[in-house]
Design a protein around this motif. Structure first.
Motif, PDB file in Angstrom:
ATOM      1  N   VAL A 270     -12.260 -10.536  -3.310  1.00  0.00           N
ATOM      2  CA  VAL A 270     -11.280  -9.990  -4.247  1.00  0.00           C
ATOM      3  C   VAL A 270     -11.605 -10.468  -5.661  1.00  0.00           C
ATOM      4  CG1 VAL A 270      -8.842  -9.806  -4.859  1.00  0.00           C
ATOM      5  CG2 VAL A 270      -9.506  -9.974  -2.451  1.00  0.00           C
ATOM      6  N   LEU A 271     -11.731  -9.512  -6.572  1.00  0.00           N
ATOM      7  CA  LEU A 271     -12.002  -9.802  -7.980  1.00  0.00           C
ATOM      8  C   LEU A 271     -10.791  -9.415  -8.822  1.00  0.00           C
ATOM      9  CD1 LEU A 271     -15.606  -8.354  -8.390  1.00  0.00           C
ATOM     10  CD2 LEU A 271     -14.970 -10.749  -8.682  1.00  0.00           C
ATOM     11  N   HIS A 272     -10.374 -10.319  -9.684  1.00  0.00           N
ATOM     12  CA  HIS A 272      -9.293 -10.034 -10.638  1.00  0.00           C
ATOM     13  C   HIS A 272      -9.860 -10.191 -12.047  1.00  0.00           C
ATOM     14  CE1 HIS A 272      -6.272 -10.314  -7.393  1.00  0.00           C
ATOM     15  NE2 HIS A 272      -6.923 -11.392  -6.999  1.00  0.00           N
ATOM     16  N   THR A 273      -9.924  -9.106 -12.791  1.00  0.00           N
ATOM     17  CA  THR A 273     -10.400  -9.151 -14.170  1.00  0.00           C
ATOM     18  C   THR A 273      -9.451  -8.345 -15.043  1.00  0.00           C
ATOM     19  OG1 THR A 273     -11.784  -7.165 -13.990  1.00  0.00           O
ATOM     20  CG2 THR A 273     -12.785  -9.269 -13.335  1.00  0.00           C
ATOM     21  N   SER A 274      -9.751  -8.265 -16.335  1.00  0.00           N
ATOM     22  CA  SER A 274      -8.909  -7.496 -17.256  1.00  0.00           C
ATOM     23  C   SER A 274      -8.921  -6.008 -16.914  1.00  0.00           C
ATOM     24  CB  SER A 274      -9.388  -7.710 -18.700  1.00  0.00           C
ATOM     25  OG  SER A 274     -10.746  -7.357 -18.831  1.00  0.00           O
ATOM     26  N   GLU A 275      -9.914  -5.596 -16.115  1.00  0.00           N
ATOM     27  CA  GLU A 275      -9.994  -4.190 -15.705  1.00  0.00           C
ATOM     28  C   GLU A 275      -9.185  -3.904 -14.451  1.00  0.00           C
ATOM     29  OE1 GLU A 275     -14.095  -3.208 -15.341  1.00  0.00           O
ATOM     30  OE2 GLU A 275     -14.535  -3.593 -17.459  1.00  0.00           O
ATOM     31  N   GLY A 276      -8.577  -4.946 -13.883  1.00  0.00           N
ATOM     32  CA  GLY A 276      -7.768  -4.756 -12.689  1.00  0.00           C
ATOM     33  C   GLY A 276      -8.303  -5.554 -11.511  1.00  0.00           C
ATOM     34  N   THR A 277      -7.835  -5.190 -10.320  1.00  0.00           N
ATOM     35  CA  THR A 277      -8.234  -5.877  -9.091  1.00  0.00           C
ATOM     36  C   THR A 277      -9.202  -5.012  -8.303  1.00  0.00           C
ATOM     37  OG1 THR A 277      -6.127  -7.071  -8.948  1.00  0.00           O
ATOM     38  CG2 THR A 277      -7.420  -6.863  -6.920  1.00  0.00           C
TER      39      THR A 277
END
Length: 327
Positions: A270-277
């Motif tokens: 799971v990646l959480h960045t400013s572009e979303g999950t």
């Protein structure tokens, strides 16, 4: 191409599916002999897997002229003995993790490998699995930016065997055989992966405790550590928690995002960045040790290089022993 004829010292659970079948699926590689101190076990394994020879004495297997490579799948306390025995006979070794039951034994193995010139590899197979290669790729590509902190969180309830009488406990709970408790058996995979991604850990401290009272080995561990780059990390392990606390997670915190992944459950990354999950599912092969064993075989056949050596595996034992206060 060099033909590899493997002999197994130990033929327990790990050899049934995780590793054993892979040796015969690789071109130029086969299993010709197995050994167990229990005659029934050695004979049964050989018959079920179509292996022509079986032994109850490790030295006899090592001395067998038909065997030219050794896989050691015994509890850690005997890894050094069997590895040194094999290397002195000029036969390369592939050892189950952790490399040994102590950092001191790892150093002995490395010394003999250097003196004899015989290679020694260690089964940190997760380095070679697509799932964890994806994790490393994401970190290396800066998807979550500069990494600021790393955290390991692992908790499970006791296993049924943990409630047995002391002399009937599994070997993984006998420190003189395993090196420690479940921490010494499971944490190596997590710590090896992190050192594979971020470099060697140069400082480690820990607090160990026995909170459940089911056995003498530690059942709860908390630790902090520092990588050679200056990156700080921490970990907590609990092997006597309530079912509601079950967790298998490594969290990598960056200045542009956060990544979560598991080590034993292979839950989606799971990646959480400013572009979303973003959720990434990465399947692994049916025999999880296959990619590493293939790399080991290709190295021994002179057509590749395997970097999962005893030297690269030794820092894991150093960290384990530091956390448990062995030195």
């Amino acid at each position: 191409m060099k033909i590899l004829r493997w002999g197994f010292i130990g033929c327990g659970e790990v050899t049934e599916k995780k590793s054993g079948p892979a040796f015969s699926e690789i071109e130029g590689s086969s299993v010709v002999a197995v050994m167990s101190r229990q005659e029934r076990k050695a004979r049964s394994y050989a018959e079920r897997h179509g292996i022509p020879k079986w032994y109850t004495d490790a030295q006899e297997l090592v001395d067998d002229p038909d065997v030219n490579a050794i896989y050691i799948a015994t509890p850690p306390s005997s890894h050094a003995t069997f590895a040194i025995m094999a290397m002195k006979a000029g036969k390369p070794v592939y050892i189950e993790k952790p490399l040994a039951a102590s950092y001191e034994d790892c150093a002995r193995i490395n010394r003999i490998s250097a003196e004899t010139g015989v290679p020694c590899f260690v089964a940190y197979y997760r380095r070679y699995l697509p799932y964890f290669q994806k994790v490393k790729e994401l970190v290396d590509n800066g998807i979550i930016g500069k990494v600021i902190n790393v955290q390991i969180r692992f908790a499970v309830p006791p296993r049924e065997l943990d409630y047995t009488r002391p002399h009937e406990l599994p070997w993984r709970l006998q420190p003189d055989i395993a090196g420690g408790g479940y921490f010494y058996d499971l944490a190596p995979h997590q710590l090896d992966l992190l050192q594979h991604i971020f470099g060697v850990i140069i400082e480690a401290r820990g607090i160990r405790a026995n909170r459940g009272g089911l056995y003498e080995a530690e059942d709860s561990v908390s630790a902090c550590f520092e990588f050679e780059s200056g990156l700080p990390g921490s970990g907590s392990w609990c092997f006597v928690g309530h079912e509601s606390a079950r967790e298998d997670c490594i969290e990598i915190i960056g200045d542009k995002g956060l990544m979560n992944f598991s080590v034993f459950d292979y839950k989606p990354i799971v990646l959480h960045t400013s572009e979303g999950t973003q959720v990434l599912e990465v399947p692994n092969p049916p025999y999880v040790q296959y990619p590493l064993i293939k790399s080991v075989c290709e190295h021994l056949q002179g057509i590749g290089i395997c970097e999962c050596t005893s030297v690269s595996a030794t820092p894991v034992n150093w960290v384990l022993d530091r956390i448990l206060g062995k030195f």
